[in-house]
Design a protein around this motif. Sequence first.
Motif, PDB file in Angstrom:
ATOM      1  N   ALA A   1      79.839  78.148 -13.414  1.00 42.78           N
ATOM      2  CA  ALA A   1      78.716  77.175 -14.341  1.00 42.78           C
ATOM      3  C   ALA A   1      77.428  77.183 -13.409  1.00 42.78           C
ATOM      4  O   ALA A   1      78.524  76.957 -12.151  1.00 42.78           O
ATOM      5  N   PRO A   2      77.047  76.414 -13.876  1.00 39.49           N
ATOM      6  CA  PRO A   2      76.162  76.605 -15.670  1.00 39.49           C
ATOM      7  C   PRO A   2      75.963  78.565 -15.521  1.00 39.49           C
ATOM      8  O   PRO A   2      75.722  79.544 -14.427  1.00 39.49           O
ATOM      9  N   GLU A   3      75.773  79.040 -17.281  1.00 39.46           N
ATOM     10  CA  GLU A   3      75.466  80.256 -16.734  1.00 39.46           C
ATOM     11  C   GLU A   3      74.456  80.283 -16.227  1.00 39.46           C
ATOM     12  O   GLU A   3      73.236  79.638 -16.016  1.00 39.46           O
ATOM     13  N   GLY A   4      74.327  82.065 -15.399  1.00 42.21           N
ATOM     14  CA  GLY A   4      73.032  82.536 -14.392  1.00 42.21           C
ATOM     15  C   GLY A   4      72.882  81.725 -13.215  1.00 42.21           C
ATOM     16  O   GLY A   4      72.349  82.213 -12.032  1.00 42.21           O
ATOM     17  N   ARG A   5      73.949  80.942 -12.777  1.00 39.68           N
ATOM     18  CA  ARG A   5      74.052  79.936 -11.689  1.00 39.68           C
ATOM     19  C   ARG A   5      74.825  79.554 -10.855  1.00 39.68           C
ATOM     20  O   ARG A   5      75.610  78.408 -10.820  1.00 39.68           O
ATOM     21  N   PRO A   6      76.029  80.562 -11.052  1.00 43.69           N
ATOM     22  CA  PRO A   6      77.242  80.209 -10.951  1.00 43.69           C
ATOM     23  C   PRO A   6      78.003  79.539  -9.509  1.00 43.69           C
ATOM     24  O   PRO A   6      76.956  80.042  -8.537  1.00 43.69           O
ATOM     25  N   GLY A   7      78.019  78.494  -9.436  1.00 41.89           N
ATOM     26  CA  GLY A   7      79.025  77.914  -7.890  1.00 41.89           C
ATOM     27  C   GLY A   7      77.716  77.057  -7.432  1.00 41.89           C
ATOM     28  O   GLY A   7      78.022  76.475  -6.637  1.00 41.89           O
ATOM     29  N   LEU A   8      76.886  76.701  -8.814  1.00 44.31           N
ATOM     30  CA  LEU A   8      76.116  75.757  -8.435  1.00 44.31           C
ATOM     31  C   LEU A   8      76.268  74.315  -7.603  1.00 44.31           C
ATOM     32  O   LEU A   8      75.927  73.446  -7.102  1.00 44.31           O
ATOM     33  N   GLU A   9      77.596  73.610  -8.741  1.00 47.84           N
ATOM     34  CA  GLU A   9      78.433  72.788  -8.587  1.00 47.84           C
ATOM     35  C   GLU A   9      79.017  72.269  -6.830  1.00 47.84           C
ATOM     36  O   GLU A   9      78.701  71.186  -6.238  1.00 47.84           O
ATOM     37  N   GLU A  10      79.550  73.285  -6.455  1.00 46.98           N
ATOM     38  CA  GLU A  10      79.643  73.401  -4.963  1.00 46.98           C
ATOM     39  C   GLU A  10      78.491  73.523  -3.721  1.00 46.98           C
ATOM     40  O   GLU A  10      78.578  73.062  -2.980  1.00 46.98           O
ATOM     41  N   ARG A  11      76.836  74.305  -4.400  1.00 46.45           N
ATOM     42  CA  ARG A  11      75.680  74.470  -3.448  1.00 46.45           C
ATOM     43  C   ARG A  11      75.772  73.136  -3.801  1.00 46.45           C
ATOM     44  O   ARG A  11      75.164  72.681  -2.641  1.00 46.45           O
ATOM     45  N   VAL A  12      75.797  72.135  -4.793  1.00 45.80           N
ATOM     46  CA  VAL A  12      74.323  71.134  -4.738  1.00 45.80           C
ATOM     47  C   VAL A  12      75.713  70.023  -3.495  1.00 45.80           C
ATOM     48  O   VAL A  12      75.201  69.637  -3.021  1.00 45.80           O
ATOM     49  N   HIS A  13      77.063  70.072  -3.599  1.00 42.86           N
ATOM     50  CA  HIS A  13      77.698  69.016  -2.663  1.00 42.86           C
ATOM     51  C   HIS A  13      77.928  69.549  -1.751  1.00 42.86           C
ATOM     52  O   HIS A  13      77.590  68.861  -0.408  1.00 42.86           O
ATOM     53  N   ARG A  14      77.278  70.621  -1.162  1.00 45.66           N
ATOM     54  CA  ARG A  14      77.342  71.447   0.528  1.00 45.66           C
ATOM     55  C   ARG A  14      75.887  70.734   0.570  1.00 45.66           C
ATOM     56  O   ARG A  14      75.368  70.468   1.525  1.00 45.66           O
ATOM     57  N   ALA A  15      75.180  70.176  -0.248  1.00 43.57           N
ATOM     58  CA  ALA A  15      73.894  70.142   0.308  1.00 43.57           C
ATOM     59  C   ALA A  15      73.786  68.289   0.712  1.00 43.57           C
ATOM     60  O   ALA A  15      73.060  67.416   1.556  1.00 43.57           O
ATOM     61  N   THR A  16      74.513  67.802   0.167  1.00 42.12           N
ATOM     62  CA  THR A  16      74.906  66.239   0.194  1.00 42.12           C
ATOM     63  C   THR A  16      75.537  66.399   1.909  1.00 42.12           C
ATOM     64  O   THR A  16      75.260  65.423   1.949  1.00 42.12           O
ATOM     65  N   ASP A  17      75.826  67.517   2.746  1.00 43.95           N
ATOM     66  CA  ASP A  17      76.767  67.342   4.090  1.00 43.95           C
ATOM     67  C   ASP A  17      75.917  66.324   4.937  1.00 43.95           C
ATOM     68  O   ASP A  17      76.058  65.868   5.451  1.00 43.95           O
ATOM     69  N   GLY A  18      74.573  66.447   4.586  1.00 45.19           N
ATOM     70  CA  GLY A  18      73.788  66.515   6.319  1.00 45.19           C
ATOM     71  C   GLY A  18      73.856  64.929   5.691  1.00 45.19           C
ATOM     72  O   GLY A  18      73.075  64.587   6.309  1.00 45.19           O
ATOM     73  N   PHE A  19      72.974  64.882   4.533  1.00 45.04           N
ATOM     74  CA  PHE A  19      72.730  63.412   3.890  1.00 45.04           C
ATOM     75  C   PHE A  19      74.284  62.464   4.559  1.00 45.04           C
ATOM     76  O   PHE A  19      73.938  61.317   5.001  1.00 45.04           O
ATOM     77  N   HIS A  20      75.187  62.835   4.561  1.00 46.13           N
ATOM     78  CA  HIS A  20      76.539  61.426   4.395  1.00 46.13           C
ATOM     79  C   HIS A  20      76.865  61.723   6.132  1.00 46.13           C
ATOM     80  O   HIS A  20      77.092  60.767   6.390  1.00 46.13           O
TER      81      HIS A  20
ATOM     82  N   VAL B   1      69.531  64.263  -2.779  1.00 46.99           N
ATOM     83  CA  VAL B   1      69.102  65.948  -1.924  1.00 46.99           C
ATOM     84  C   VAL B   1      68.551  66.933  -2.122  1.00 46.99           C
ATOM     85  O   VAL B   1      68.750  67.965  -2.471  1.00 46.99           O
ATOM     86  N   GLY B   2      68.387  66.188  -3.407  1.00 44.63           N
ATOM     87  CA  GLY B   2      67.218  67.541  -5.041  1.00 44.63           C
ATOM     88  C   GLY B   2      66.080  68.270  -3.852  1.00 44.63           C
ATOM     89  O   GLY B   2      65.874  69.511  -3.823  1.00 44.63           O
ATOM     90  N   GLU B   3      65.314  68.204  -2.762  1.00 43.22           N
ATOM     91  CA  GLU B   3      64.334  68.477  -1.937  1.00 43.22           C
ATOM     92  C   GLU B   3      65.118  69.931  -0.950  1.00 43.22           C
ATOM     93  O   GLU B   3      64.275  70.468  -1.009  1.00 43.22           O
ATOM     94  N   THR B   4      66.125  69.597  -0.933  1.00 46.66           N
ATOM     95  CA  THR B   4      66.781  70.649   0.200  1.00 46.66           C
ATOM     96  C   THR B   4      67.607  71.881  -0.815  1.00 46.66           C
ATOM     97  O   THR B   4      67.984  72.656  -0.386  1.00 46.66           O
ATOM     98  N   LEU B   5      67.615  71.526  -2.179  1.00 50.40           N
ATOM     99  CA  LEU B   5      68.618  73.060  -3.522  1.00 50.40           C
ATOM    100  C   LEU B   5      67.435  73.868  -2.977  1.00 50.40           C
ATOM    101  O   LEU B   5      66.256  73.141  -3.335  1.00 50.40           O
ATOM    102  N   ALA B   6      67.870  74.843  -3.171  1.00 50.27           N
ATOM    103  CA  ALA B   6      67.208  76.104  -3.652  1.00 50.27           C
ATOM    104  C   ALA B   6      66.538  75.858  -4.558  1.00 50.27           C
ATOM    105  O   ALA B   6      66.707  74.534  -5.952  1.00 50.27           O
ATOM    106  N   PRO B   7      64.888  76.450  -5.257  1.00 48.56           N
ATOM    107  CA  PRO B   7      64.765  76.038  -6.261  1.00 48.56           C
ATOM    108  C   PRO B   7      65.183  76.623  -7.442  1.00 48.56           C
ATOM    109  O   PRO B   7      65.070  75.632  -8.942  1.00 48.56           O
ATOM    110  N   GLU B   8      65.626  77.632  -7.733  1.00 47.36           N
ATOM    111  CA  GLU B   8      66.550  78.210  -8.935  1.00 47.36           C
ATOM    112  C   GLU B   8      67.619  77.072  -8.936  1.00 47.36           C
ATOM    113  O   GLU B   8      68.479  76.918  -9.425  1.00 47.36           O
ATOM    114  N   ASP B   9      68.333  76.868  -7.928  1.00 51.51           N
ATOM    115  CA  ASP B   9      68.757  75.689  -8.284  1.00 51.51           C
ATOM    116  C   ASP B   9      68.878  74.573  -8.710  1.00 51.51           C
ATOM    117  O   ASP B   9      69.611  73.620  -9.577  1.00 51.51           O
TER     118      ASP B   9
END
Length: 299
Positions: free
Chosen positions: A181-200, A255-263
């Motif tokens: 999930a979601p349709e069209g961007r599978p694995g989105l949640e894991e990528r979002v969580h990885r984007a938090t690594d630098g913040f943390h 971390v929104g600014e660090t995500l790919a635009p599609e994500d």
Amino acid sequence: MTQAHSHTSHRDSGHHHGHGPQAGRHQDGDGDGGQAEILELDAEVLAGHLASITARLPLKAGPRRIVDLGCGTGAGTFALLERFPEAHVTAVDASAGHLQLLREKACARGVADRVRTVQADLDADDWPDLGTPDLVWASASMHHMARPDRALRGVHRLLAPGGLFAVVELDGFPRFLPADAPEGRPGLEERVHRATDGFHAEHVPHRGADWGPMLTAAGFAVEDERTVAVDIAGDRGGTVGRYAHGTLRRIRGAVGETLAPEDLAALDALLDLDGEHSILRRDDLGVRTERTVWAARRP
């Protein structure tokens, strides 16, 4: 303290886990109210797991005096009061708003006479008088300490000889979506969580720490360490959806600014409460995470 994770406080991109909440300073873009909502949802969804943790603490007798460090809005406080009916709890947090909500809940539950609240920043040099507890509980709060080694020594001094210190930490943010999930961007949640690594790494460097060696260095004898898997299915009347929405919204703010635009676009579609792809419309959500518990005794 709150978090707060919350750990949500959780702090952790403005979130506190579980539970409770956090013991240092706020990094909460939504203020106390937004964080309190997450803490309340966290407590509701994970209540059963919290009860099982309190039931398995290696206690020699039921504690009479308990301190809840980083209590947030009271998930741990009320679980401990229920588990130990003879106990009184001193609930400590940096947030006046969270403590006020905790007091209101204590009155509503008829346990106000068993709860004392203390507003304090546990990163300060001097702690307020918290008595001499038999049990100190810190859920999702220790990793927010700027100087955890100093805080651990403070707990060691605080505890009665033979008293127990329980440190409970979540393994990062819970996951809610299926992997495809979601349709069209599978694995989105894991990528979002990885984007938090630098913040943390910058803001919460002790998140994910192994507290065993640090507890030993502070003079404790670690008696138990275990990891509890959390895997909850079902929408529970929409609670899981609201929990997922609140958590992902707070992560997006950090971390929104660090995500790919599609994500970012896909995440915003999930967070749009009125949109057709809103996370609240999904029927495939769950809650997946892990809690690690360290139980350490002051000799």
